[in-house]
Design a protein around this motif. Structure first.
Motif, PDB file in Angstrom:
ATOM      1  N   ASN A   1      -3.524   4.393   2.860  1.00  7.81           N
ATOM      2  CA  ASN A   1      -2.441   4.652   3.740  1.00  7.81           C
ATOM      3  C   ASN A   1      -2.423   6.328   4.003  1.00  7.81           C
ATOM      4  O   ASN A   1      -2.044   6.667   3.047  1.00  7.81           O
TER       5      ASN A   1
ATOM      6  N   LEU B   1      -4.349   1.285   8.878  1.00  5.64           N
ATOM      7  CA  LEU B   1      -5.233   1.615   7.371  1.00  5.64           C
ATOM      8  C   LEU B   1      -6.487   1.755   7.509  1.00  5.64           C
ATOM      9  O   LEU B   1      -7.173   1.195   8.325  1.00  5.64           O
TER      10      LEU B   1
ATOM     11  N   SER C   1      -4.356  -0.539  -8.553  1.00  8.93           N
ATOM     12  CA  SER C   1      -3.894   0.640  -8.108  1.00  8.93           C
ATOM     13  C   SER C   1      -4.873   1.685  -8.464  1.00  8.93           C
ATOM     14  O   SER C   1      -5.240   1.833  -9.785  1.00  8.93           O
TER      15      SER C   1
ATOM     16  N   GLN D   1      -3.765   4.928  -1.999  1.00  5.59           N
ATOM     17  CA  GLN D   1      -4.854   4.124  -2.147  1.00  5.59           C
ATOM     18  C   GLN D   1      -4.598   3.024  -2.961  1.00  5.59           C
ATOM     19  O   GLN D   1      -3.816   3.049  -3.871  1.00  5.59           O
TER      20      GLN D   1
ATOM     21  N   VAL E   1       0.861  -1.230   0.124  1.00  2.11           N
ATOM     22  CA  VAL E   1      -0.080   0.196   0.111  1.00  2.11           C
ATOM     23  C   VAL E   1       0.877   1.210  -0.194  1.00  2.11           C
ATOM     24  O   VAL E   1       1.606   1.493   0.983  1.00  2.11           O
TER      25      VAL E   1
END
Length: 192
Positions: free
Chosen positions: A163, A110, A187, A87, A78
């Motif tokens: 994060n 998180l 992602s 993210q 992350v």
């Protein structure tokens, strides 16, 4: 002198009664078989009452699978706030009624959103009309979480993770059940 034979006879009778009757009735131990023959072993067992399975459950309570369950341990990176704003999404493909056991942990707290939705490709190809169904199972902030999911719909199920630190974090994810690792790690890009 008559007392010793009487004590010996009493001890022998007490031992015989214990082995033949007390052990089967109280502890379910039946070395002689007399407890099973007389029904004494059933005194130790709990009473069983047959009940019907729960009605109105949208999937089978117990069902066989053609394939064995699988297990995976995956390290999910992350990124920090400078990478896609920290993210990422990790997704699995599951069929309705399939079960997943999961556990994850991270050295940093998180934000997570555990959710599921219909397969976007099938939806785009016209497999269903109207808006795509999305279900949120759990959200929050944590260093770890674990649980079980029985997929309510065919589709994609997984975690949106965020994060809030500048440094990336490695989250360890343990999975077991019936699922496919896909579409996989996605992602998220910056949203305008």
């Amino acid at each position: 002198m008559r007392l010793l034979p009487q004590l010996g006879l009493t001890a022998l009778v007490a031992t015989a009664v214990t082995v033949a009757f007390v052990l089967p009735a109280e502890y379910g131990i039946d070395p002689t078989g007399l407890g099973a023959a007389t029904g004494l072993t059933r005194l130790d067992a709990p009473q069983e009452i047959r009940v019907e399975p729960v009605a109105n459950v949208p999937f089978e309570i117990a069902r066989p699978h053609e394939t064995p369950y699988r297990e995976d341990t995956i390290m999910v990176r992350v990124g920090g706030l400078d990478e896609f704003y920290g993210q990422i999404e990790y997704k699995l493909t599951m069929q309705a009624g399939d079960t997943l056991l999961y556990s994850w942990s991270s050295p940093e707290e998180l934000y997570y959103d555990f959710h599921g939705h219909a397969d976007p490709e099938a939806h785009a190809e016209g497999a269903s009309d109207g808006p795509m169904e999305v279900m949120t199972y759990a959200t929050g902030r944590a260093f770890e979480a674990s649980g079980v999911l029985t997929a309510p719909i065919d589709g994609i199920h997984g975690w949106f993770l965020a994060n809030r630190k500048m440094e990336p974090v490695m989250m360890e994810l343990h999975l077991a059940g019936w699922y496919e690792l896909g579409p996989g790690l996605i992602s998220l890009t910056r949203r305008e």
